[in-house]
Design an enzyme around this catalytic site. Structure first.
Site, short mmCIF file in Angstrom:
data_model
loop_
_atom_site.label_atom_id
_atom_site.label_comp_id
_atom_site.label_asym_id
_atom_site.label_seq_id
_atom_site.Cartn_x
_atom_site.Cartn_y
_atom_site.Cartn_z
N SER A 137 0.83 -1.20 0.00
CA SER A 137 0.00 0.00 0.00
C SER A 137 0.86 1.25 0.00
CB SER A 137 -0.90 0.02 1.24
OG SER A 137 -1.53 1.27 1.36
N TYR A 150 -1.55 0.34 10.33
CA TYR A 150 -1.70 -0.31 9.02
C TYR A 150 -0.52 0.05 8.12
CZ TYR A 150 -3.77 -1.03 4.33
OH TYR A 150 -4.02 -1.38 3.04
#
Lengths: 245, 441
Positions: A137, A150
């Site tokens: 990501s 995250y």
């Protein structure tokens, strides 16, 4: 003409399903691996109907790392391409205040995917070929207050993929790192995402398929993200720490 | 986000969500005011709700296919284009297709779309075996001609106002090739045009492009195209080895809005004149690929931008057989005299209504026109409304963006019955579109 099999880890995710569709369209047999894989019966029916390929459902729990070797043994021949579409956004606030929820996010985005892809990589190394695709990501490019648990797990995963690529570059095994940016999926449902920066799962799948065929190393699905992240990475820390991002 | 129909007229702020599982969808239904949206090809506001538009394209799986019966079960967000590209190479084609393949299964059922074979085969609903419908309570009911048959009939052509169509079973037909044997018949005036439709009732496909700017003796002159699915023997020799693969057509896209004056009476008149002359000169038989025959406009992506930023409106009515000749004459005279030009004007003979309670077709002739959205257009359309009403005609809701509840009721007594059914079943609060509110459906 028989094509080599493609393994999708985290096949219930929208990106995972889209990637399965893209490779099935080229005639590749597909293995859909996920927890509660029986719930993917409809997805399997769809792939078989549309593309007349063999589709296998495989029970797989990324957090149960002790089971990974047996999971791979159970698949039969090692697939040619393994794609990890596994990810868990989690709740940032919960992750800040509870070690258990932070650990779940870190294990789901980093430890688990690294464990299974590591096992696959070792076997591909022995065989002398194969492609590993890790969906990481852009959140891993720089930690931000809103999602750094995250983000840090994804940062770890990105670094891990980079190292793996370096290690296997001369062993015939290719590693692709995918940085999708915003994607319109279950994970982001309810978020107010800017349309121009947001990709559809099908676009991610198309980019991944292209990256696998052309042996690309690191891809941003929408090119604009490369620019966005270059800017974000280069903001000096004294300024960055005061920003609301 | 700003949303509009395919006509791009009058965009509105709408909250749009894209659920991908039934539980999320159920929560949306509970919020009320929901309308399901497919690929946004209806022309007006039928798939728009300010508070709760649900994009169904996340439900796009094909679930099973029975190759004996040609029966496909699929989720409602599956695109017709995908159905054709999946099944045509195996020798199957939809029984009924609208003029674009970029529509969803759910949209085709909700509008009960018809095609060029309506006079012989009926509308899409004639080939639907059952529908899984999520009702106002979030429960999924299977409706068919035998079970929940009232709900089934109300859902065919019900514009998504009876619940959310989740899945459906429908039938495809066997075809030997992906080609169509086409015949073009030029007609000199309206009388000839209508007579030609009757003379060719046995043709599988028939449709007329009508020159809506021709007047006087030429009023209603048309090019009628007839079509039959070609057999392998009909194909040019070079195509016989790959009978399902017509040559790929180049996709063109209209990249930006055309200026408002690009389509005016003079350019359209010039185009129509040339198109008619060329068509008449080339009349006779030919063999055409399926996509060019059924979807001539799909090769121009975003052709709706041709009408400029203000968009356009479609006007489609059907006039009963007995009054069609007089009614069409009056409609065409009024259009021709107005100085407004419809770039696309299509005339088609329709068969009877079929099973859908609110389905558009009836035995008669349907005329479809589009006009750039403007004050002059709306004034003209009100005059056309009066003619339509006087001749017992009714409207296609999938095309509508501007009718009033009054005009609809004068043309279509079914509207009140549909509203009563919706009220009685507790559907009005849960399911609503901007169109259903405008038309009090």
């Amino acid at each position: 003409m028989t094509r080599p099999a493609v393994l999708i880890l985290g096949a219930r995710s929208d990106i995972g399903l889209a990637v399965a569709r893209r490779f099935a369209a080229e005639g590749h047999p597909i293995i859909l691996a996920a927890r509660d894989s029986a719930s993917l019966a409809d997805a399997k029916a769809d792939l078989v109907l549309r593309h007349s390929v063999a589709v296998t459902l495989a029970e797989f729990d990324v957090l149960d790392t002790a089971s990974h070797a047996a999971f791979l043994d159970g698949l039969g021949p090692l697939p040619a391409v393994a794609v990890s579409a596994i990810g868990l956004m989690g709740d940032q606030t919960a992750s800040e205040h509870g070690a258990a929820s932070a650990a779940l996010v870190i294990r789901s985005n980093f430890e688990g995917p690294a464990a299974i892809l590591g096992e696959i990589a070792n076997r591909m190394e022995v065989r002398g070929n194969g492609t590993i695709v890790g969906i990481s990501s852009v959140a891993g490019d720089r930690g931000r207050a809103t999602n750094y648990i995250y983000g840090s797990a994804k940062a770890g995963f990105t670094a891990w993929l980079s190292g793996l690529r370096n290690r296997l570059a001369k062993k015939g095994v290719h590693v692709v790192t995918v940085l999708p940016g915003f994607v319109d999926t279950k994970m982001t449902a309810g978020m107010d995402l800017p349309a121009k920066l947001t990709a559809q799962p099908g676009e991610v799948a198309e980019a991944i398929h292209r990256a696998v065929t052309r042996k690309r190393n690191v891809i941003y699905v929408k090119p604009v993200w490369q620019l966005v992240m270059a800017i974000i990475r280069n903001i000096p820390e004294p300024v960055f720490k005061r920003l609301k991002l | 986000m700003k949303l509009s129909g395919w006509g791009r007229y009058n965009p509105q702020d709408c909250r749009v969500t894209r659920p991908r599982d039934e539980d999320t969808l159920r929560a949306r239904v509970a919020e009320g005011g929901l309308i399901a949206r497919g690929n946004g090809r209806s022309y007006g506001d039928s798939a728009m709700s300010g508070s709760n538009t649900v994009d169904m394209r996340g439900f796009d799986r094909m679930l099973s296919f029975d190759a004996e019966a040609g029966q496909l079960v699929a989720e409602s967000g599956v695109m017709l284009d995908d159905i054709i590209t999946t099944f045509l190479p195996r020798g199957w084609f939809p029984w009924v297709t609208p003029g674009t393949r970029y529509v969803t299964l759910g949209g085709m059922i909700a509008a009960d779309v018809h095609g060029k074979n309506h006079h012989l085969h009926g509308s899409f609903g004639a080939f639907v075996d059952w529908i899984d419908l999520m009702g106002p309570d979030g429960q999924v009911r299977r409706c068919g001609p035998l079970d929940n048959s009232d709900l089934f009939a109300a859902t065919l052509g019900g514009m998504g106002l009876t619940g959310v169509i989740l899945r459906a079973s429908f039938r495809l037909r066997r075809v030997e090739t992906g080609f169509i044997r086409q015949e073009t018949v030029p007609t000199a005036n309206l009388t000839e045009t209508l007579a030609a439709f009757e003379a060719h009732q046995s043709a599988t496909y028939s449709v007329a492009w009508i020159d809506c700017l021709a007047s006087g003796d030429s009023l209603g002159r048309s090019l009628i195209t007839l079509g039959e699915h070609a057999s392998v023997g009909d194909l040019p020799r070079r195509n016989r080895t790959a009978p399902f693969a017509p040559p790929a057509r180049k996709k063109r896209i209209i990249p930006l809005d055309a200026p408002g004056f690009a389509l005016n009476r003079h350019t359209v008149q010039a185009f129509n004149h040339l198109y008619y002359k060329r068509g008449a000169a080339k009349s006779g038989h030919s063999v055409t690929g399926w996509d060019e025959y059924f979807y001539p406009l799909d090769s121009i992506l975003a052709w709706n931008r041709m009408y400029g930023r203000r968009g356009f409106v479609q006007y489609q009515t059907v006039l009963p057989l007995a009054t069609a000749a007089a009614g069409l004459r009056e409609l065409l005279e009024t259009i021709s005299a107005s100085g407004l030009a419809s770039f696309l004007a299509v005339l088609k003979r329709l068969g009877p209504q079929g099973r859908g309670m609110m389905s558009f077709p009836m035995e008669g002739h349907t005329l479809a026109l589009d006009f750039p959205a403007s004050r002059a257009t709306f004034a003209l359309l009100r005059r056309l409304d009066a003619i339509t009403l006087a001749h017992g005609g009714r409207y296609y809701l999938a095309k509508d963006a501007r009718l009033t509840a009054d005009t609809l009721r004068q043309s279509d007594p079914r509207a009140d019955r549909f509203h009563q059914l919706r009220s009685a079943e507790g559907l009005t609060r849960r399911f609503a579109s901007l169109q259903s509110e405008r038309l009090y459906l």
